[in-house]
Scaffold this active site. Structure first.
Site, PDB file in Angstrom:
ATOM      1  CE  LYS A 115      -4.334  -1.723   1.809  1.00  0.00           C
ATOM      2  NZ  LYS A 115      -5.347  -1.680   2.867  1.00  0.00           N
ATOM      3  CE  LYS A 217      -5.861  -8.524  -1.746  1.00  0.00           C
ATOM      4  NZ  LYS A 217      -5.983  -8.304  -0.363  1.00  0.00           N
ATOM      5  CE  LYS A 220     -13.375  -3.473   0.443  1.00  0.00           C
ATOM      6  NZ  LYS A 220     -13.291  -3.145   1.835  1.00  0.00           N
TER       7      LYS A 220
HETATM    8  P1  AMP Z   1     -11.124  -5.730   3.476  1.00  0.00           P
HETATM    9  O1  AMP Z   1     -12.186  -5.390   2.522  1.00  0.00           O
HETATM   10  O2  AMP Z   1      -9.745  -5.602   2.908  1.00  0.00           O
HETATM   11  O3  AMP Z   1     -11.310  -5.071   4.802  1.00  0.00           O
HETATM   12  O4  AMP Z   1     -11.312  -7.286   3.734  1.00  0.00           O
HETATM   13  C1  AMP Z   1     -12.406  -7.826   4.427  1.00  0.00           C
HETATM   14  C2  AMP Z   1     -12.269  -9.332   4.487  1.00  0.00           C
HETATM   15  O5  AMP Z   1     -12.371  -9.896   3.172  1.00  0.00           O
HETATM   16  C3  AMP Z   1     -10.937  -9.827   5.039  1.00  0.00           C
HETATM   17  O6  AMP Z   1     -11.174 -10.962   5.860  1.00  0.00           O
HETATM   18  C4  AMP Z   1     -10.161 -10.225   3.823  1.00  0.00           C
HETATM   19  O7  AMP Z   1      -9.207 -11.238   4.097  1.00  0.00           O
HETATM   20  C5  AMP Z   1     -11.270 -10.765   2.922  1.00  0.00           C
HETATM   21  N1  AMP Z   1     -10.902 -10.654   1.513  1.00  0.00           N
HETATM   22  C6  AMP Z   1     -10.624  -9.512   0.818  1.00  0.00           C
HETATM   23  N2  AMP Z   1     -10.323  -9.795  -0.468  1.00  0.00           N
HETATM   24  C7  AMP Z   1     -10.416 -11.148  -0.598  1.00  0.00           C
HETATM   25  C8  AMP Z   1     -10.233 -12.058  -1.692  1.00  0.00           C
HETATM   26  N3  AMP Z   1      -9.900 -11.636  -2.916  1.00  0.00           N
HETATM   27  N4  AMP Z   1     -10.412 -13.385  -1.452  1.00  0.00           N
HETATM   28  C9  AMP Z   1     -10.773 -13.826  -0.220  1.00  0.00           C
HETATM   29  N5  AMP Z   1     -10.955 -13.029   0.851  1.00  0.00           N
HETATM   30  C10 AMP Z   1     -10.779 -11.701   0.670  1.00  0.00           C
END
Ligand code: AMP
Ligand code: TRP
Length: 355
Positions: A115, A217, A220
Site C-alpha cells: 500500500k 487477488k 476493491k
Molecule cells: P477488506 O475489505 O480488505 O477489509 O477485507 C475484508 C475481508 O475480506 C478480510 O477478511 C479479507 O481477508 C477478505 N478478503 C478480501 N479480499 C479477498 C479475496 N480476494 N479473497 C478472499 N478473501 C478476501
C-alpha cells in the site's frame, strides 16, 4: 487447551466496492459461525482513515458495509455489530500496542509495503501502525478465533506476537493481580492476560482472484470493474462479468492436478465450490470434460441465485439509514462493556493511575 472463553472477532474496512472475495472469504463464514459462537463483527472505520476517504463517502460506506453484514444474514441481536470508532477503547489499546510492537515487525508487513508503494517516507504513520490497531481490535475482546481471508494471515501472526510480548513483559504484574489465564503454547502451559488468537483461514474461498487476471487477488481497488463481482451488482451484470471472465482454451479437468498452472480456471472452480458449499474435487467430478462456456453459465446461475437476495436486502437496508444507525449504536454499547472491562485490567497492569 486454553482457559479463555471462545469468542470470534472479525471486521472489514468500509471502503466501498464490497466484492465476492469479501463475501466468500469472510462474511459468508461469519454467518455460519454465529450459530454456535459468541461473535463480534466490526466495521473498521478507524482503519479506513488510512486511505483518507472523503467524510461523506466514509459515512455512506460504513452504512453500506453494515447493510451487507445484515443482508448476508448476520443477526445483530445475537451478535455485536458496530463501527470501530464508536468504541474508543480500540484507540486506547492500539496506543499501548504501539509501545509493545517493534518498528522492525511493522516494516515486514507485506500489506504495508504494497500500500505504501515506492514513496514510503510519505506514507501515513497510521498506515504503518495499521496492524497494531488490528491487534487491538481483536485483543480488546480477548477473541480466541478470527475468520478472515488469506491476505490477513501475516497480520494475525503479528497479533499473536504482540499478545505474547505483552504477556511476557507484564508477567509479574499479571500474576500479582491474579488476572492471568492459562493457555498452551507448544508443549508448555503458560499464563497470560491476552490469548494467542487463532486465525481461521481455510476452504476454497480464502483467496478469490481477479476475473481478469488469475495471479492478482480480487480487490476493491482494481481499476477494472470487470475484475470483480460487487455485492451491489444486479443479475445481468453478474452474468456478464462471469461470461467475460478470463479462462483458457482447455476443457475442465476431472481431477485437481489438472488445475495446476491454470490460475483462472482454478479460481472459477473455487468460486463455484465456495458458493455451493462443496469441495473443488466435487465440482470437477460434475463438470470434468465440459467446456468453460457451459460451466460459466451454471456458475452465473449459481452466483445470481445466491447473491441476488443479498443484494436486494442490502438495497432495502441502505434506504433505511436510521435502522442501520440504531444497530451500530446498540452493538457499540454492548461491545463497549467488554472493551471497558479489558481496558480497566490493562490500565491496571501497565500502571496507569485511574483514581
Ligand atoms: P477488506 O475489505 O480488505 O477489509 O477485507 C475484508 C475481508 O475480506 C478480510 O477478511 C479479507 O481477508 C477478505 N478478503 C478480501 N479480499 C479477498 C479475496 N480476494 N479473497 C478472499 N478473501 C478476501
Ligand atoms: N485488516 C482487515 C482487512 O483489511 C480488517 C480488520 C481490521 C480486521 N481489524 C480486524 C479483520 C480485526 C479481522 C480482525 O481485511
Amino acid at each position: 487447551m486454553s482457559g479463555f472463553k471462545e469468542r470470534i472477532f472479525s471486521g472489514a474496512q468500509p471502503t466501498g466496492n464490497l466484492h465476492l472475495g469479501n463475501y466468500l472469504g469472510a462474511i459468508k463464514r461469519w454467518v455460519e459461525l454465529q450459530d454456535d459462537h459468541e461473535c463480534i463483527y466490526c466495521v473498521v472505520d478507524m482503519h479506513a482513515l488510512t486511505i483518507s476517504p472523503d467524510p461523506a463517502e466514509l459515512a455512506q460506506a460504513t452504512r453500506e458495509l453494515t447493510a451487507a453484514y445484515l443482508a448476508a444474514g448476520i443477526d445483530p441481536k445475537k451478535n455485536m455489530v458496530f463501527n470501530q470508532s464508536r468504541v474508543i477503547q480500540h484507540a486506547e489499546l492500539a496506543w499501548v500496542f504501539n509501545c509493545i510492537a517493534r518498528i522492525g515487525w511493522m516494516s515486514r508487513m507485506t500489506q504495508f509495503k504494497d500500500k505504501a508503494g515506492k514513496d514510503r517516507e510519505n506514507a501515513s504513520l497510521g498506515l504503518f501502525a495499521y496492524p497494531s490497531l488490528m491487534a487491538a481490535d481483536i485483543l480488546l475482546y480477548r477473541a480466541t478465533h478470527v475468520p478472515v481471508g488469506d491476505d490477513q494471515k501475516q497480520h494475525l501472526e503479528l497479533t499473536r506476537d504482540i499478545a505474547q510480548k505483552f504477556n511476557n513483559d507484564y508477567s509479574a504484574r499479571i500474576a500479582d493481580l491474579g488476572i492471568g489465564v492459562e493457555m498452551a503454547v507448544g508443549d508448555e502451559t503458560v499464563t497470560g492476560y491476552f490469548p494467542l488468537t487463532e486465525p481461521m483461514i481455510s476452504g476454497p474461498a480464502m483467496r478469490i482472484m481477479s476475473l481478469r487476471d488469475g495471479t492478482k487477488k480480487m480487490s476493491k481497488s482494481d481499476p477494472s470493474d470487470l475484475s470483480r463481482i460487487n455485492l451491489i451488482d444486479d443479475a445481468e451484470t453478474i452474468t456478464r462479468k462471469i461470461r467475460k471472465a478470463k479462462t483458457d482454451a482447455d476443457a475442465i479437468p476431472s481431477e485437481l492436478d489438472g488445475l495446476a498452472g491454470r490460475a483462472e480456471a482454478d479460481n472459477l472452480i473455487g468460486i463455484y465450490a465456495a458458493l455451493s458449499g462443496i469441495s473443488k474435487e466435487a465440482v470437477l467430478r460434475d463438470f470434468g470434460g465440459k467446456q468453460f462456456s457451459e460451466f460459466k453459465s451454471s456458475l452465473a446461475d449459481l452466483a445470481v441465485a445466491q447473491m441476488s437476495p443479498i443484494t436486494q436486502e442490502m438495497r432495502k437496508l441502505i434506504a433505511d439509514p436510521a435502522y442501520i444507525d440504531s444497530v451500530l449504536k446498540d452493538g457499540g454499547e454492548r461491545a463497549g462493556v467488554i472493551a471497558e472491562q479489558t481496558m480497566k485490567d490493562v490500565r491496571n497492569i501497565i500502571g496507569w493511575l485511574q483514581n
